[in-house]
Every structure is written in structure tokens, then in C-alpha cells.
Design an enzyme around this catalytic site. Sequence first.
Site, PDB file in Angstrom:
ATOM      1  CG  ASN A 151      -1.748   1.206   1.377  1.00  0.00           C
ATOM      2  OD1 ASN A 151      -1.800   2.039   0.477  1.00  0.00           O
ATOM      3  ND2 ASN A 151      -2.439   1.333   2.507  1.00  0.00           N
ATOM      4  CD1 TRP A 152       3.790   1.152  -2.549  1.00  0.00           C
ATOM      5  CD2 TRP A 152       3.528   1.896  -4.648  1.00  0.00           C
ATOM      6  NE1 TRP A 152       4.516   0.329  -3.388  1.00  0.00           N
ATOM      7  CE2 TRP A 152       4.385   0.767  -4.677  1.00  0.00           C
ATOM      8  CE3 TRP A 152       3.231   2.528  -5.865  1.00  0.00           C
ATOM      9  CZ2 TRP A 152       4.934   0.253  -5.856  1.00  0.00           C
ATOM     10  CZ3 TRP A 152       3.766   2.027  -7.042  1.00  0.00           C
ATOM     11  CH2 TRP A 152       4.608   0.905  -7.038  1.00  0.00           C
ATOM     12  CE  LYS A 153      -0.115   3.176   4.761  1.00  0.00           C
ATOM     13  NZ  LYS A 153       0.054   3.261   6.206  1.00  0.00           N
ATOM     14  CG  HIS A 192      -5.626   1.877   5.441  1.00  0.00           C
ATOM     15  ND1 HIS A 192      -5.160   2.814   6.343  1.00  0.00           N
ATOM     16  CD2 HIS A 192      -4.609   1.003   5.252  1.00  0.00           C
ATOM     17  CE1 HIS A 192      -3.913   2.507   6.673  1.00  0.00           C
ATOM     18  NE2 HIS A 192      -3.551   1.415   6.029  1.00  0.00           N
ATOM     19  CD  GLU A 206      -2.759   5.501   6.820  1.00  0.00           C
ATOM     20  OE1 GLU A 206      -2.784   5.553   5.579  1.00  0.00           O
ATOM     21  OE2 GLU A 206      -1.803   4.991   7.455  1.00  0.00           O
ATOM     22  CD  GLU A 229      -3.222  -2.454   7.422  1.00  0.00           C
ATOM     23  OE1 GLU A 229      -2.171  -2.725   6.839  1.00  0.00           O
ATOM     24  OE2 GLU A 229      -3.818  -1.375   7.273  1.00  0.00           O
ATOM     25  N   GLY A 255       2.920   2.196  10.739  1.00  0.00           N
ATOM     26  CA  GLY A 255       3.889   3.274  10.566  1.00  0.00           C
ATOM     27  C   GLY A 255       4.639   3.629  11.835  1.00  0.00           C
ATOM     28  CB  SER A 273       5.730  -2.006  11.782  1.00  0.00           C
ATOM     29  OG  SER A 273       5.323  -0.681  12.063  1.00  0.00           O
ATOM     30  N   GLY A 316       3.071  -1.217   4.235  1.00  0.00           N
ATOM     31  CA  GLY A 316       3.128   0.206   3.930  1.00  0.00           C
ATOM     32  C   GLY A 316       4.555   0.622   3.606  1.00  0.00           C
ATOM     33  N   GLY A 317       5.252   1.148   4.619  1.00  0.00           N
ATOM     34  CA  GLY A 317       6.591   1.708   4.422  1.00  0.00           C
ATOM     35  C   GLY A 317       7.550   0.809   3.657  1.00  0.00           C
TER      36      GLY A 317
HETATM   37  P1  13P Z   1       3.367   0.234   7.643  1.00  0.00           P
HETATM   38  O1  13P Z   1       3.842  -1.046   7.031  1.00  0.00           O
HETATM   39  O2  13P Z   1       4.128   1.448   7.174  1.00  0.00           O
HETATM   40  O3  13P Z   1       3.260   0.146   9.138  1.00  0.00           O
HETATM   41  O4  13P Z   1       1.866   0.471   7.111  1.00  0.00           O
HETATM   42  C1  13P Z   1       0.944  -0.541   7.219  1.00  0.00           C
HETATM   43  C2  13P Z   1      -0.268  -0.165   6.475  1.00  0.00           C
HETATM   44  O5  13P Z   1      -0.990   0.740   6.848  1.00  0.00           O
HETATM   45  C3  13P Z   1      -0.571  -0.900   5.238  1.00  0.00           C
HETATM   46  O6  13P Z   1      -1.856  -0.623   4.793  1.00  0.00           O
END
Ligand code: 13P
Length: 253
Positions: A9-11, A95, A97, A167, A173, A213, A234-235
Amino acid sequence: MRRPFIAGNWKMNLGIKEAVSLAQEIGIGCTPFRSVDVALAPTTLAVDAVNEALQGTGVHVASQNHHESDSGAFTGAVSATMLKEAGCAYAIIGHSERRTLFGETLDDVHNKVHSAFKAGLLPILCIGETLEQRENGQAQTIVQEQLLSALKDLSADQIAAITIAYEPVWAIGTGKTASPAEAQSMHAFIRSLLQERYPSFVANDIRIQYGGSVKPHNAKELLSQPDIDGALVGGASLTAKAFIGILTAITQG
Ligand code: 13P
């Protein structure tokens, strides 16, 4: 046997050029990992170009969000049908967010799951508790409510085709992952909720990703748990080295 499923997920990161370049690198890097399903979720603007770049690699494109309606006067919104046309196979929905920063409700998430199916996209349904909810002993109640409200009125076949992404919000993050035992315990709980309510193939077939993470150094232990079938990353999906590092780690003997 459930096939592992790793999604990036590149957000709101990477413009079109950067997204295409990373997609090309990941597409090539994924070649040895044919036993794993892989998807990337770029910014909506880059879906079409990333889809082009991934042709022939076996890597799929996922959307990060869509509007529940198919078309109409919804300025700034994009529908599941449009995302399907642009090349998406999966739709990330709910998600944390989106829920916390954009006020998405349980009903919104439910409607988006339905509209994704209608458009031919497979939902990746995100659920998870906040730190405060966990500390108050409400983690399971919150996860159960998010899960069951999203799945209302779907057929057993549709539910089995969904990917659930557990999640925990406190692990996103932050560099702080749920321990493999904590994650496994919630994944087993999610599967048990499905087992109680639907024909047993649903709980057997549905894939439950862990997100929060996930990195090359912790992916193998997390994915070795019996109810963890993949990861929503994510990251660590923002560089080919880290993302391919996760695929390498989970496929090592
Ligand atoms: P991180 O891997 O950066 O913690 O993000 C997880 C995430 O929100 C994937 O959707």
C-alpha cells in the site's frame, strides 16, 4: 492450502513516474516468487500506468479507496468501475487512515465492499483496533464489529474471495509490530467468527493478511503463524529492496 498474498500500500507516496519505475523494479524482482500472490496499490493517478508497467509480471494492481456509487455528482471521487477499467484487480477498503482521517463509517465500508464486488474488484478489507481500544480490552469487540458489519448481505462465495487485512492501528507506521503471538491470536479469532457463521469453506479459504510495520526481518515469523496468510505492507513497499526482501524472507525454507 491458502496461497500467501503480499500487497504493498503506497498510500499518498510516489508520483506517476516514480510509481511506474518502482512497479517495473518490483515486477522484475517478483519473477522467482510464483507461489505468492502480489499486488501494489499506487496513488489513483498512477493506477493505469502501473498496470501497464506490470503487464506480464503476474503482479496485480489494487486501489486504495473508491466511492460507493458507480457514477454521479460526487466531485473528486472515483468509482470502483473506473478503477476496474484502469486495471485494478483488488480494492483496499476501510483502511484505518480512511476511517480516522476521512471519517469513514461502518456503513461506508460495507457499501464499498458491495460496490467493489459489483465492479469486479476483490476487496482487501482492513480492520483493526486502536491502542486505546486494545488497552481497554475492546480489541476483539471492535474487530468483530468492523468485520461483521462489512460482510453483511454477502454470499458465502463472496466472503471467501475477500482478503481480510488485520491492521492494529497502533502498529501502522510506528515500527511497533504486534508480536507474532498477538497477531496470530487475533487472526484465529477472526477465522473463528467466520467458522461460526458461514459454511466451513469460507473460514478455510479466506486469506487474512497482517499489516503494521511488516519488514523483511519480521515477515517470516509473522507469516509462519497458522492463520497469517500474507501481509499488507506500507513503508517497506516503497523500495524494491525491502518489498522483495519480504518475499524472499517468507519463501525461505
Ligand atoms: P506500515 O507497514 O508502514 O506500518 O503500514 C501498514 C499499512 O498501513 C498498510 O496498509
